[in-house]
Design a protein around this motif. Structure first.
Motif, PDB file in Angstrom:
ATOM      1  N   HIS A   1      25.999  10.804  15.402  1.00 39.60           N
ATOM      2  CA  HIS A   1      27.305  11.059  14.821  1.00 39.60           C
ATOM      3  C   HIS A   1      27.611  10.187  13.605  1.00 39.60           C
ATOM      4  O   HIS A   1      28.646  10.351  12.986  1.00 39.60           O
ATOM      5  N   ASP A   2      26.723   9.282  13.239  1.00 38.27           N
ATOM      6  CA  ASP A   2      26.943   8.464  12.053  1.00 38.27           C
ATOM      7  C   ASP A   2      26.574   9.210  10.781  1.00 38.27           C
ATOM      8  O   ASP A   2      26.965   8.824   9.695  1.00 38.27           O
ATOM      9  N   SER A   3      25.805  10.280  10.902  1.00 41.44           N
ATOM     10  CA  SER A   3      25.320  10.981   9.725  1.00 41.44           C
ATOM     11  C   SER A   3      25.967  12.357   9.616  1.00 41.44           C
ATOM     12  O   SER A   3      25.793  13.200  10.475  1.00 41.44           O
ATOM     13  N   ASP A   4      26.711  12.576   8.535  1.00 41.58           N
ATOM     14  CA  ASP A   4      27.296  13.893   8.298  1.00 41.58           C
ATOM     15  C   ASP A   4      26.517  14.658   7.239  1.00 41.58           C
ATOM     16  O   ASP A   4      26.920  15.739   6.838  1.00 41.58           O
ATOM     17  N   LYS A   5      25.400  14.095   6.778  1.00 45.95           N
ATOM     18  CA  LYS A   5      24.637  14.751   5.726  1.00 45.95           C
ATOM     19  C   LYS A   5      24.132  16.112   6.183  1.00 45.95           C
ATOM     20  O   LYS A   5      24.258  17.105   5.481  1.00 45.95           O
ATOM     21  N   HIS A   6      23.562  16.180   7.375  1.00 46.18           N
ATOM     22  CA  HIS A   6      23.086  17.435   7.933  1.00 46.18           C
ATOM     23  C   HIS A   6      23.778  17.633   9.271  1.00 46.18           C
ATOM     24  O   HIS A   6      23.321  17.127  10.283  1.00 46.18           O
ATOM     25  N   LYS A   7      24.881  18.349   9.250  1.00 44.49           N
ATOM     26  CA  LYS A   7      25.667  18.570  10.460  1.00 44.49           C
ATOM     27  C   LYS A   7      24.880  19.426  11.436  1.00 44.49           C
ATOM     28  O   LYS A   7      24.395  20.482  11.092  1.00 44.49           O
ATOM     29  N   ARG A   8      24.743  18.962  12.662  1.00 48.18           N
ATOM     30  CA  ARG A   8      24.022  19.709  13.682  1.00 48.18           C
ATOM     31  C   ARG A   8      24.906  20.106  14.849  1.00 48.18           C
ATOM     32  O   ARG A   8      24.476  20.847  15.715  1.00 48.18           O
ATOM     33  N   LEU A   9      26.118  19.601  14.873  1.00 45.72           N
ATOM     34  CA  LEU A   9      27.050  19.936  15.946  1.00 45.72           C
ATOM     35  C   LEU A   9      28.332  20.519  15.360  1.00 45.72           C
ATOM     36  O   LEU A   9      28.822  20.052  14.335  1.00 45.72           O
ATOM     37  N   ASP A  10      28.847  21.534  16.011  1.00 45.63           N
ATOM     38  CA  ASP A  10      30.124  22.142  15.647  1.00 45.63           C
ATOM     39  C   ASP A  10      31.102  21.926  16.783  1.00 45.63           C
ATOM     40  O   ASP A  10      30.701  21.739  17.927  1.00 45.63           O
ATOM     41  N   VAL A  11      32.371  21.979  16.464  1.00 44.22           N
ATOM     42  CA  VAL A  11      33.401  22.038  17.490  1.00 44.22           C
ATOM     43  C   VAL A  11      33.906  23.469  17.472  1.00 44.22           C
ATOM     44  O   VAL A  11      34.363  23.971  16.445  1.00 44.22           O
ATOM     45  N   ASP A  12      33.761  24.140  18.592  1.00 38.58           N
ATOM     46  CA  ASP A  12      34.045  25.569  18.702  1.00 38.58           C
ATOM     47  C   ASP A  12      35.350  25.821  19.430  1.00 38.58           C
ATOM     48  O   ASP A  12      35.678  25.124  20.391  1.00 38.58           O
ATOM     49  N   HIS A  13      36.079  26.822  18.953  1.00 38.88           N
ATOM     50  CA  HIS A  13      37.272  27.285  19.657  1.00 38.88           C
ATOM     51  C   HIS A  13      36.835  28.240  20.760  1.00 38.88           C
ATOM     52  O   HIS A  13      36.196  29.255  20.495  1.00 38.88           O
ATOM     53  N   ILE A  14      37.162  27.931  21.990  1.00 37.50           N
ATOM     54  CA  ILE A  14      36.826  28.786  23.128  1.00 37.50           C
ATOM     55  C   ILE A  14      37.589  30.110  22.996  1.00 37.50           C
ATOM     56  O   ILE A  14      37.002  31.186  23.079  1.00 37.50           O
ATOM     57  N   LYS A  15      38.883  30.021  22.761  1.00 34.52           N
ATOM     58  CA  LYS A  15      39.696  31.186  22.405  1.00 34.52           C
ATOM     59  C   LYS A  15      39.897  31.095  20.894  1.00 34.52           C
ATOM     60  O   LYS A  15      40.429  30.110  20.395  1.00 34.52           O
ATOM     61  N   GLU A  16      39.462  32.116  20.184  1.00 30.16           N
ATOM     62  CA  GLU A  16      39.407  32.077  18.724  1.00 30.16           C
ATOM     63  C   GLU A  16      40.780  31.879  18.072  1.00 30.16           C
ATOM     64  O   GLU A  16      41.795  32.360  18.578  1.00 30.16           O
ATOM     65  N   ILE A  17      40.774  31.199  16.916  1.00 28.35           N
ATOM     66  CA  ILE A  17      42.043  30.884  16.249  1.00 28.35           C
ATOM     67  C   ILE A  17      42.737  32.113  15.672  1.00 28.35           C
ATOM     68  O   ILE A  17      43.943  32.120  15.548  1.00 28.35           O
ATOM     69  N   TYR A  18      41.986  33.158  15.350  1.00 27.74           N
ATOM     70  CA  TYR A  18      42.656  34.341  14.793  1.00 27.74           C
ATOM     71  C   TYR A  18      43.362  35.156  15.870  1.00 27.74           C
ATOM     72  O   TYR A  18      44.275  35.916  15.570  1.00 27.74           O
ATOM     73  N   THR A  19      42.967  34.992  17.146  1.00 27.25           N
ATOM     74  CA  THR A  19      43.671  35.680  18.229  1.00 27.25           C
ATOM     75  C   THR A  19      44.625  34.757  18.982  1.00 27.25           C
ATOM     76  O   THR A  19      45.570  35.215  19.611  1.00 27.25           O
ATOM     77  N   HIS A  20      44.365  33.460  18.935  1.00 26.76           N
ATOM     78  CA  HIS A  20      45.206  32.467  19.621  1.00 26.76           C
ATOM     79  C   HIS A  20      45.504  31.290  18.676  1.00 26.76           C
ATOM     80  O   HIS A  20      45.062  30.162  18.922  1.00 26.76           O
ATOM     81  N   PRO A  21      46.260  31.524  17.604  1.00 28.82           N
ATOM     82  CA  PRO A  21      46.516  30.444  16.641  1.00 28.82           C
ATOM     83  C   PRO A  21      47.252  29.255  17.233  1.00 28.82           C
ATOM     84  O   PRO A  21      47.109  28.129  16.770  1.00 28.82           O
ATOM     85  N   GLU A  22      47.993  29.492  18.312  1.00 28.03           N
ATOM     86  CA  GLU A  22      48.734  28.394  18.951  1.00 28.03           C
ATOM     87  C   GLU A  22      47.798  27.382  19.618  1.00 28.03           C
ATOM     88  O   GLU A  22      48.200  26.261  19.926  1.00 28.03           O
ATOM     89  N   LEU A  23      46.529  27.756  19.820  1.00 21.24           N
ATOM     90  CA  LEU A  23      45.552  26.858  20.454  1.00 21.24           C
ATOM     91  C   LEU A  23      44.592  26.213  19.449  1.00 21.24           C
ATOM     92  O   LEU A  23      43.622  25.588  19.848  1.00 21.24           O
ATOM     93  N   ALA A  24      44.880  26.357  18.175  1.00 14.66           N
ATOM     94  CA  ALA A  24      43.963  25.900  17.129  1.00 14.66           C
ATOM     95  C   ALA A  24      43.626  24.412  17.225  1.00 14.66           C
ATOM     96  O   ALA A  24      42.494  24.013  16.959  1.00 14.66           O
ATOM     97  N   LEU A  25      44.591  23.600  17.618  1.00 11.07           N
ATOM     98  CA  LEU A  25      44.368  22.146  17.686  1.00 11.07           C
ATOM     99  C   LEU A  25      44.480  21.593  19.111  1.00 11.07           C
ATOM    100  O   LEU A  25      44.634  20.389  19.300  1.00 11.07           O
ATOM    101  N   VAL A  26      44.368  22.451  20.099  1.00 17.38           N
ATOM    102  CA  VAL A  26      44.475  22.041  21.501  1.00 17.38           C
ATOM    103  C   VAL A  26      43.086  21.673  22.008  1.00 17.38           C
ATOM    104  O   VAL A  26      42.187  22.514  22.054  1.00 17.38           O
ATOM    105  N   GLU A  27      42.906  20.406  22.379  1.00 15.76           N
ATOM    106  CA  GLU A  27      41.579  19.913  22.765  1.00 15.76           C
ATOM    107  C   GLU A  27      40.969  20.665  23.940  1.00 15.76           C
ATOM    108  O   GLU A  27      39.750  20.830  23.999  1.00 15.76           O
ATOM    109  N   SER A  28      41.777  21.141  24.871  1.00 14.61           N
ATOM    110  CA  SER A  28      41.222  21.859  26.019  1.00 14.61           C
ATOM    111  C   SER A  28      40.656  23.228  25.625  1.00 14.61           C
ATOM    112  O   SER A  28      39.945  23.848  26.405  1.00 14.61           O
TER     113      SER A  28
END
Length: 106
Positions: free
Chosen positions: A48-75
């Motif tokens: 996680h110290d290197s952002d040059k070649h990102k290998r991990l994403d943070v994914d929305h379980i329920k997509e933001i275009y269908t559930h915008p209210e959950l866009a920043l909800v960690e769960s």
């Protein structure tokens, strides 16, 4: 409630300070490990110290275009490696390479 339907709206969201902060929180919570790989009995981590070649994403379980209210909800967020994230969204097909040599024997 903001909408995240156009490419520009999504781009603005993913560059926002709120998203950058929650993304780092979720990566740390998930120990910088792909959660889908973990469910499959594999472990995929990233330095996680290197952002040059990102290998991990943070994914929305329920997509933001269908559930915008959950866009920043960690769960509603989980860490995925690029491969698992692409597979989830059918961004590429897993196809076997064709053998460039035929199997005839001379």
């Amino acid at each position: 409630m903001p909408e995240y339907k156009t490419k520009e709206q999504k781009k603005k969201f993913y560059k926002s300070g709120g998203w950058q902060w929650v993304r780092q929180e979720v990566l740390a919570r998930d120990n910088y490990e792909c959660q889908e790989c973990k469910r499959q009995g594999r472990v995929y981590t990233d330095n996680h110290d290197s952002d040059k070649h990102k290998r991990l994403d943070v994914d929305h379980i329920k997509e933001i275009y269908t559930h915008p209210e959950l866009a920043l909800v960690e769960s509603n967020l989980e860490t995925l490696c690029i491969r698992c994230h692409n597979k989830k969204h059918n961004r590429f097909r897993f196809m076997k390479k064709k053998n460039k040599w035929n199997d005839e024997r001379w």
